[in-house]
Structures are given as structure tokens and as C-alpha cells.
Design a protein around this motif. Structure first.
Motif, short mmCIF file in Angstrom:
data_model
loop_
_atom_site.label_atom_id
_atom_site.label_comp_id
_atom_site.label_asym_id
_atom_site.label_seq_id
_atom_site.Cartn_x
_atom_site.Cartn_y
_atom_site.Cartn_z
N UNK A 189 0.81 -1.21 0.00
CA UNK A 189 0.00 0.00 0.00
C UNK A 189 0.85 1.26 0.00
N UNK A 190 1.91 1.30 0.80
CA UNK A 190 2.73 2.52 0.89
C UNK A 190 4.19 2.11 0.94
N UNK A 191 4.76 1.74 -0.22
CA UNK A 191 6.13 1.24 -0.22
C UNK A 191 7.14 2.27 0.30
N UNK A 192 6.94 3.58 -0.02
CA UNK A 192 7.89 4.58 0.45
C UNK A 192 7.85 4.69 1.98
N UNK A 193 6.65 4.71 2.53
CA UNK A 193 6.51 4.79 3.99
C UNK A 193 7.09 3.54 4.64
N UNK A 194 6.87 2.37 4.00
CA UNK A 194 7.40 1.13 4.55
C UNK A 194 8.93 1.16 4.55
N UNK A 195 9.52 1.70 3.46
CA UNK A 195 10.97 1.78 3.41
C UNK A 195 11.52 2.69 4.50
N UNK A 196 10.87 3.88 4.69
CA UNK A 196 11.34 4.81 5.72
C UNK A 196 11.22 4.20 7.12
N UNK A 197 10.11 3.51 7.38
CA UNK A 197 9.91 2.90 8.70
C UNK A 197 10.93 1.80 8.94
N UNK A 198 11.19 0.98 7.91
CA UNK A 198 12.15 -0.10 8.06
C UNK A 198 13.55 0.45 8.30
N UNK A 199 13.95 1.48 7.57
CA UNK A 199 15.27 2.07 7.77
C UNK A 199 15.39 2.69 9.15
#
Length: 386
Positions: free
Chosen positions: A331-341
Motif C-alpha cells: 500500500x505505501x512502499x515509500x513509507x514502509x521503506x522509511x519505517x524499516x530504515x
């Protein structure tokens, strides 16, 4: 001096209670005529005599059950009342199983009297002491000795009188019921320890034991000489020796506390509780975690709180966690990437508090981004005068 006076008064009160209990206690050793008592008014000799005559003997205790068929059962002055069911079971045992019931009691039991049709005088105190046996009913028994007064019986036509006072009052009778018999005695003392050696009392006991046969089992009801479920009422347990002792103990303790109770200084008012702000609780929790060295717990709390905030923003369920991450990447790959980092940076911070704080701030910004409307406006550069 005041403390000594209190102890003196408490001691005098305890002595007075002890004296009253001693005076009020019954002088007879066993008013219920228990087969466990060796007192003059106990019936342990009946049990020993039956055993010496070759009869198997037993005591009904713990739970109430009817004896074996064609046996003899002695019921002496129940102190715990029979229930209607128990009385009915004994009646069926006499009628259908050939039981011989010897029911000896001064005032009787309401349920047993009703089950076997026993009628007694409403008042006692009638002179007794010596009873004459009805000729031909009990072999070898002419005269027996008992107590000084009785509640006379009023037998019916089917109830054959066996003992009378010299004034003509009925003190005992026998009745045939089905295949068994019931012997009712208004004076249990004629079978008690201190009376068996008098006149024909021993012969009376021997004839009663031999009614069911020379080797018939003999049972003694001691269940109704103790506490049963129907006795757990104030008027029941207070009348028992241990219940009265417990009551006096409570009175003595209360009186002692009343005399000795005092304060140890003026009352200290309780300080009013002030409401604490949320930030105080957060600071206290963080300080507690820091002092306990719970680094992993702290990091886990921060990561979980951030994921919960992201889940609320994106409308995704937080649990199960693996499904949440899969859905967030879709749903929100950019948000998922930021949260994971941010989480990776948080768990990978090996430096001091400064590096950990920086990683926590980064994670906070991902979880709680500042909207453009709430961004602080930067002051614009002053225009040069033309």
C-alpha cells in the motif's frame, strides 16, 4: 500506671469468665450418653459388653448410614437432630431389613418420634428412679434403676409396655414393625455405665442384645452426637462446649482490646493526592528503564508504538505483524521503506545516548510526520531597499 491497671482489669475479667465457665459446665460426664464415654452416664460399657458377648460392634460416625440387616442399633439422646430422610431410612431398615432399634432418650428427637409414632408427655420432672418390668415381656428382668425424673411415654395399642414407674407411668415399650422391632426407653440411664450393675439393669441389656441373635452386629449412633450440617447455626454451636469456649474467647479478646487499645500520637492527616501530568509518567518510565538497563525493552516499545501509529494512518491491522508489513509494502512502499530504515537505525545504534536519541527522533518523525500546515514558517530575508 495506666497500662498496669489495664492488665489487672483484663486478668480479673479472664478469671471471672473462667470461673463462670467452670460453674456453668455440666456436672455429668456425658449428658448425651456417648459410647465413647467412661463416665457414669456414658455407655462405653454397653459397647464393651456387646463385644465380650461375641457381637461385632461398630460406631456410626463421619456420615450417617443405616446398619447391616438383622442387627441391633443403639440411639442414645441425639444432640444433633435427625433429618426426615435419616429417620425414614431407619424406619425402613427396621421394617424391611429386620433391624432392632433401641431408642433411649430423655426428650427424644422430633423426626425419630414422628417416624416411629412415639408420644411423650409435654413436661418432665415426673418421679422415677426405679422401674418395674411387665411380667413375661422381658425374661429375667423384674426391676431396673434409672434417673430421678422422666418424660413419660404414651404408648398406643401396638406398643407393648415393658417398664413402668411405681406410680404407673410408662418408661419404656417395645413395638413390632414389619420384620424388626423398636424399643423406646424414656430413661437412658438404665443402660449407662454407672447403672448396669444395679438390680436387673445388666439382664435388660443382655436381653436387648440377644433379640437379633447371639452373633448379630451391634451399631452405636455417634454421628448424631456431633456436629452435622443442620447444626451450623448460632444457637446450635454456642450450646456445644467448644462453641461456648470460642464465644468466651472472643468476648475476652474484645474486652482486652477495648481496655488496651490506644493511639500512638495525634492523627496525621493524609496528604491530598495531586494529579500527575502524562509527561511525568513518561519521564519516570524512561528513567526506570534506563536504570534497569532494559535497552531491548525500550527499543521494542518505541518500534511497536511507531508501527501502531503507521497502522492507524494507513488503515492496516497491526496484528499479525508479518501481515502488517506485507500489506504496508504494497500500500505505501515509500513509507514502509522509511519505517524499516528508521527501525534498523534504532536497533543498530551502538553509540551512546546521543546516537540512540537521534535514531529515536528519526523513528518518531516517520510515525508522526509534521503536516505542511503545521510546519513552522521560516522568516523571509529582508528585502533590500531600492
Amino acid at each position: 500506671m495506666r497500662g498496669a491497671r489495664g492488665w489487672i482489669v483484663a486478668g480479673a475479667l479472664a478469671a471471672l469468665i473462667a470461673a463462670a465457665a467452670y460453674v456453668a459446665q455440666p456436672h455429668n460426664g456425658s449428658p448425651e450418653h456417648s459410647s465413647n464415654s467412661d463416665a457414669a452416664n456414658g455407655t462405653s460399657a454397653v459397647l464393651l459388653f456387646a463385644r465380650a458377648m461375641g457381637h461385632p460392634t461398630s460406631q456410626i460416625t463421619g456420615s450417617f448410614t443405616a446398619p447391616a440387616a438383622s442387627s441391633v442399633m443403639f440411639v442414645f439422646s441425639p444432640t444433633s437432630p435427625y433429618t426426615g430422610d435419616e429417620a425414614a431410612r431407619i424406619h425402613d431398615w427396621v421394617r424391611g431389613r429386620g433391624g432392632i432399634l433401641v431408642y433411649a432418650s430423655e426428650q427424644g428427637d422430633a423426626e425419630l418420634d414422628q417416624a416411629f409414632g412415639v408420644r411423650r408427655a409435654s413436661a418432665g420432672g415426673f418421679g422415677a428412679g426405679t422401674y418395674a418390668s411387665t411380667p413375661g415381656v422381658i425374661a429375667g428382668v423384674a426391676t431396673v434403676v434409672g434417673g430421678d425424673s422422666i418424660y413419660p411415654l404414651d404408648p398406643s395399642a401396638a406398643q407393648v409396655t415393658v417398664l413402668r414407674t411405681f406410680e404407673g407411668l410408662v418408661a419404656g415399650y417395645i413395638q413390632r414393625i414389619g420384620t424388626g422391632e423398636v424399643v423406646v426407653l424414656a430413661d437412658p440411664l438404665v443402660l449407662c455405665n454407672g447403672y448396669l450393675e444395679k438390680l436387673d439393669n445388666g439382664r435388660l441389656l443382655a436381653d436387648l442384645l440377644g433379640t437379633a441373635g447371639p452373633a448379630a452386629p451391634v451399631a452405636f449412633d455417634e454421628y448424631h452426637h456431633g456436629l452435622t450440617l443442620s447444626d451450623f447455626s448460632p444457637q446450635a454451636w454456642v450450646l456445644t462446649p467448644w462453641g461456648a469456649a470460642l464465644l468466651w474467647l472472643l468476648v475476652a479478646v474484645f474486652a482486652g482490646l477495648l481496655l488496651r487499645g490506644r493511639g500512638f500520637g495525634p492523627r496525621i492527616p493524609r496528604p491530598a493526592e495531586a494529579a500527575r501530568a502524562d509527561v511525568e509518567w513518561a519521564v519516570a518510565l524512561g528513567e526506570l528503564l534506563r536504570r534497569s538497563g532494559a535497552r531491548a525493552v525500550t527499543l521494542g516499545l518505541l518500534a511497536t508504538a511507531s508501527e501502531r501509529a503507521v497502522a492507524a494512518r494507513t488503515g492496516l491491522p497491526l496484528h499479525p505483524r508479518e501481515r502488517f508489513w506485507n500489506a504496508l509494502w504494497i500500500r505505501a512502499p515509500e513509507l514502509a521503506g522509511e519505517l524499516a530504515e528508521a527501525e534498523h537505525a534504532l536497533y543498530g545504534s551502538a553509540g551512546g545516548d546521543a546516537e540512540l536519541l537521534k535514531a529515536a527522533q528519526r523513528l518518531h518523525h516517520v510515525a508522526y510526520p509534521v503536516s505542511p500546515e503545521r510546519r513552522p514558517l521560516r522568516p523571509s530575508a529582508p528585502k533590500e531597499a531600492k
